[in-house]
Design a protein around this motif. Structure first.
Motif, PDB file in Angstrom:
ATOM      1  N   GLY A  62     -34.590 -23.646 -72.462  1.00  0.00           N
ATOM      2  CA  GLY A  62     -35.742 -22.938 -71.922  1.00  0.00           C
ATOM      3  C   GLY A  62     -36.250 -21.808 -72.792  1.00  0.00           C
ATOM      4  N   ASP A  63     -35.399 -21.213 -73.614  1.00  0.00           N
ATOM      5  CA  ASP A  63     -35.762 -20.016 -74.369  1.00  0.00           C
ATOM      6  C   ASP A  63     -36.101 -20.388 -75.807  1.00  0.00           C
ATOM      7  OD1 ASP A  63     -36.104 -17.563 -75.485  1.00  0.00           O
ATOM      8  OD2 ASP A  63     -34.072 -16.832 -75.108  1.00  0.00           O
ATOM      9  N   HIS A  64     -37.382 -20.402 -76.141  1.00  0.00           N
ATOM     10  CA  HIS A  64     -37.798 -20.763 -77.493  1.00  0.00           C
ATOM     11  C   HIS A  64     -37.681 -19.600 -78.474  1.00  0.00           C
ATOM     12  CE1 HIS A  64     -40.220 -24.670 -76.569  1.00  0.00           C
ATOM     13  NE2 HIS A  64     -39.004 -24.674 -76.060  1.00  0.00           N
ATOM     14  N   SER A  65     -37.211 -18.454 -78.007  1.00  0.00           N
ATOM     15  CA  SER A  65     -36.952 -17.354 -78.935  1.00  0.00           C
ATOM     16  C   SER A  65     -35.517 -17.391 -79.450  1.00  0.00           C
ATOM     17  CB  SER A  65     -37.213 -16.005 -78.256  1.00  0.00           C
ATOM     18  OG  SER A  65     -36.287 -15.768 -77.213  1.00  0.00           O
ATOM     19  N   SER A  66     -34.715 -18.326 -78.912  1.00  0.00           N
ATOM     20  CA  SER A  66     -33.338 -18.469 -79.379  1.00  0.00           C
ATOM     21  C   SER A  66     -33.248 -19.650 -80.347  1.00  0.00           C
ATOM     22  CB  SER A  66     -32.392 -18.700 -78.203  1.00  0.00           C
ATOM     23  OG  SER A  66     -32.406 -20.062 -77.801  1.00  0.00           O
ATOM     24  N   ALA A  67     -32.132 -19.701 -81.064  1.00  0.00           N
ATOM     25  CA  ALA A  67     -31.917 -20.773 -82.047  1.00  0.00           C
ATOM     26  C   ALA A  67     -31.026 -21.872 -81.485  1.00  0.00           C
ATOM     27  CB  ALA A  67     -31.306 -20.184 -83.313  1.00  0.00           C
ATOM     28  N   ASP A  68     -30.944 -22.005 -80.153  1.00  0.00           N
ATOM     29  CA  ASP A  68     -30.036 -22.969 -79.541  1.00  0.00           C
ATOM     30  C   ASP A  68     -30.256 -24.389 -80.040  1.00  0.00           C
ATOM     31  OD1 ASP A  68     -28.752 -21.034 -78.094  1.00  0.00           O
ATOM     32  OD2 ASP A  68     -29.795 -21.434 -76.218  1.00  0.00           O
ATOM     33  N   ALA A 121     -21.073 -29.202 -69.396  1.00  0.00           N
ATOM     34  CA  ALA A 121     -20.044 -28.335 -69.973  1.00  0.00           C
ATOM     35  C   ALA A 121     -20.472 -27.810 -71.343  1.00  0.00           C
ATOM     36  CB  ALA A 121     -18.726 -29.100 -70.081  1.00  0.00           C
ATOM     37  N   LEU A 122     -21.174 -28.640 -72.106  1.00  0.00           N
ATOM     38  CA  LEU A 122     -21.598 -28.243 -73.448  1.00  0.00           C
ATOM     39  C   LEU A 122     -22.845 -27.374 -73.443  1.00  0.00           C
ATOM     40  CD1 LEU A 122     -21.053 -31.612 -75.371  1.00  0.00           C
ATOM     41  CD2 LEU A 122     -19.846 -29.466 -75.802  1.00  0.00           C
ATOM     42  N   TYR A 123     -23.798 -27.686 -72.546  1.00  0.00           N
ATOM     43  CA  TYR A 123     -25.131 -27.084 -72.653  1.00  0.00           C
ATOM     44  C   TYR A 123     -25.595 -26.359 -71.399  1.00  0.00           C
ATOM     45  CZ  TYR A 123     -24.910 -30.213 -76.623  1.00  0.00           C
ATOM     46  OH  TYR A 123     -24.502 -30.847 -77.765  1.00  0.00           O
ATOM     47  N   GLY A 124     -24.748 -26.282 -70.394  1.00  0.00           N
ATOM     48  CA  GLY A 124     -25.111 -25.565 -69.187  1.00  0.00           C
ATOM     49  C   GLY A 124     -25.849 -26.437 -68.182  1.00  0.00           C
ATOM     50  N   ARG A 125     -26.125 -25.841 -67.016  1.00  0.00           N
ATOM     51  CA  ARG A 125     -26.781 -26.578 -65.926  1.00  0.00           C
ATOM     52  C   ARG A 125     -28.301 -26.444 -66.049  1.00  0.00           C
ATOM     53  NH1 ARG A 125     -23.481 -28.279 -61.834  1.00  0.00           N
ATOM     54  NH2 ARG A 125     -21.295 -27.621 -61.975  1.00  0.00           N
ATOM     55  N   LEU A 126     -28.852 -27.132 -67.009  1.00  0.00           N
ATOM     56  CA  LEU A 126     -30.289 -27.100 -67.229  1.00  0.00           C
ATOM     57  C   LEU A 126     -30.991 -27.937 -66.167  1.00  0.00           C
ATOM     58  CD1 LEU A 126     -30.276 -27.649 -71.098  1.00  0.00           C
ATOM     59  CD2 LEU A 126     -30.591 -25.484 -69.883  1.00  0.00           C
ATOM     60  N   PRO A 127     -32.144 -27.489 -65.674  1.00  0.00           N
ATOM     61  CA  PRO A 127     -32.869 -28.291 -64.681  1.00  0.00           C
ATOM     62  C   PRO A 127     -33.329 -29.606 -65.290  1.00  0.00           C
ATOM     63  CG  PRO A 127     -34.203 -26.448 -65.447  1.00  0.00           C
ATOM     64  CD  PRO A 127     -32.834 -26.233 -65.995  1.00  0.00           C
ATOM     65  N   LEU A 128     -33.218 -30.678 -64.516  1.00  0.00           N
ATOM     66  CA  LEU A 128     -33.621 -31.997 -64.983  1.00  0.00           C
ATOM     67  C   LEU A 128     -35.095 -32.253 -64.662  1.00  0.00           C
ATOM     68  CD1 LEU A 128     -30.504 -34.132 -63.959  1.00  0.00           C
ATOM     69  CD2 LEU A 128     -31.034 -33.140 -66.194  1.00  0.00           C
ATOM     70  N   HIS A 129     -35.788 -32.839 -65.614  1.00  0.00           N
ATOM     71  CA  HIS A 129     -37.179 -33.249 -65.452  1.00  0.00           C
ATOM     72  C   HIS A 129     -37.217 -34.634 -64.794  1.00  0.00           C
ATOM     73  CE1 HIS A 129     -36.515 -36.140 -68.741  1.00  0.00           C
ATOM     74  NE2 HIS A 129     -35.689 -35.189 -69.172  1.00  0.00           N
ATOM     75  N   HIS A 130     -38.405 -35.122 -64.447  1.00  0.00           N
ATOM     76  CA  HIS A 130     -38.539 -36.501 -63.995  1.00  0.00           C
ATOM     77  C   HIS A 130     -38.118 -37.429 -65.136  1.00  0.00           C
ATOM     78  CE1 HIS A 130     -41.748 -35.463 -60.705  1.00  0.00           C
ATOM     79  NE2 HIS A 130     -40.537 -35.014 -60.418  1.00  0.00           N
ATOM     80  N   ALA A 131     -37.129 -38.253 -64.884  1.00  0.00           N
ATOM     81  CA  ALA A 131     -36.557 -39.072 -65.955  1.00  0.00           C
ATOM     82  C   ALA A 131     -37.552 -40.098 -66.468  1.00  0.00           C
ATOM     83  CB  ALA A 131     -35.302 -39.783 -65.461  1.00  0.00           C
ATOM     84  N   GLN A 132     -37.475 -40.353 -67.759  1.00  0.00           N
ATOM     85  CA  GLN A 132     -38.139 -41.527 -68.325  1.00  0.00           C
ATOM     86  C   GLN A 132     -37.358 -42.766 -67.897  1.00  0.00           C
ATOM     87  OE1 GLN A 132     -37.793 -41.954 -72.562  1.00  0.00           O
ATOM     88  NE2 GLN A 132     -39.232 -43.666 -72.670  1.00  0.00           N
TER      89      GLN A 132
END
Length: 259
Positions: free
Chosen positions: A248-254, A77-88
């Motif tokens: 994912g977007d390193h051109s943004s200041a998220d 809800a706060l940060y969107g549905r970001l794809p998950l990496h292989h968990a540590q």
């Protein structure tokens, strides 16, 4: 979570079922000799477990189906549905901490006395190990895979530290384009701000039962407590699966401006 920098969510049936399957999948990797040779650190008291869990981008592992639960729901809800990496899968064993290979006396003392406190994503770069922002995580979500007593090396968070860290990084990145943040040397301001956090923020331990979930702000200073006297855990140790999906977007200041 946004105020304190952390939140803990009680076990839910769906998360408990996921944790059982995730533990079985993780143990297969942990018991592999090649994985153990690389992952076991601190004289065998810590299995680092980076990218250990063979989950997909929804968190599904084995036949579990996607990761669910209130904690993950808040993160989405706060940060969107970001794809998950292989968990540590971070595993702590009795006796932690012992010195890590190549660790200086000062670094080991920091691990023992300050829980190796850090902000994720600030990596030690080059021979001088200068701290730079190289991974822009959105949040840190931990799912406990074993049931332990609270003294068994719980996660530690300095409550409210994310507010102090945010202000420091705003100064450090002032006038720098977001896509260039990864080249800014943050070492001095990071170390000074850690000292401020230690002096002003309460240290909170977050022991989480099997199937419970911790959600930590990406800018919060956090670490792992030493194995406490009288701590009890199953033979497989204190196991937590951590997800740190990245913006994912390193051109943004998220990384700096998002909640």
């Amino acid at each position: 979570m946004l105020d304190k920098g952390w939140a803990v969510f009680a076990p839910e049936p769906g998360v408990l079922a996921w944790a059982e399957l995730a533990r079985s999948a993780a143990l297969m990797r942990i018991h592999d000799p090649e994985e153990a040779a690389e992952g076991l650190q601190c004289e065998g008291t810590w299995f680092v477990g980076v990218d250990c869990l063979p989950n997909d981008t929804t968190g599904a592992v084995a036949q579990s189906g996607p990761l669910t639960g209130a904690g993950y729901g808040v993160a989405q809800a706060l940060y969107g549905r970001l794809p998950l990496h292989h968990a540590q899968v971070s595993v702590i064993y009795p006796g932690y901490p012992r010195p890590r290979a190549g660790e200086s006396e000062a670094a080991f003392r920091y691990r023992r006395m300050r829980d190796a406190a850090h902000v994720d994503g600030l990596l030690a770069i080059g021979p001088e190990r200068r701290r730079m922002l190289r991974e822009r995580h959105a949040y840190i979500l931990g799912v406990s895979l074993t049931d332990c007593t609270p003294e068994a090396s719980p996660l530690v968070v300095w409550e409210g530290s994310h507010h102090i860290m945010r202000r420091a990084f705003e100064r450090a990145f002032d006038g720098v384009a977001p896509q260039e943040w990864g080249e800014v040397d943050l070492t001095d301001i990071y170390q000074a701000t850690r000292r401020e956090v230690f002096e002003t923020c309460p240290r909170v331990t977050l022991p989480v039962p099997l199937g419970g979930v911790s959600l930590v702000h990406r800018l919060a200073l956090h670490g792992v407590a030493p194995w406490g006297r009288g701590a009890k855990a199953p033979p497989e140790g204190r196991m937590i699966a951590y997800f740190r999906p990245e913006f994912g977007d390193h051109s943004s200041a998220d990384w700096l401006l998002a909640p």
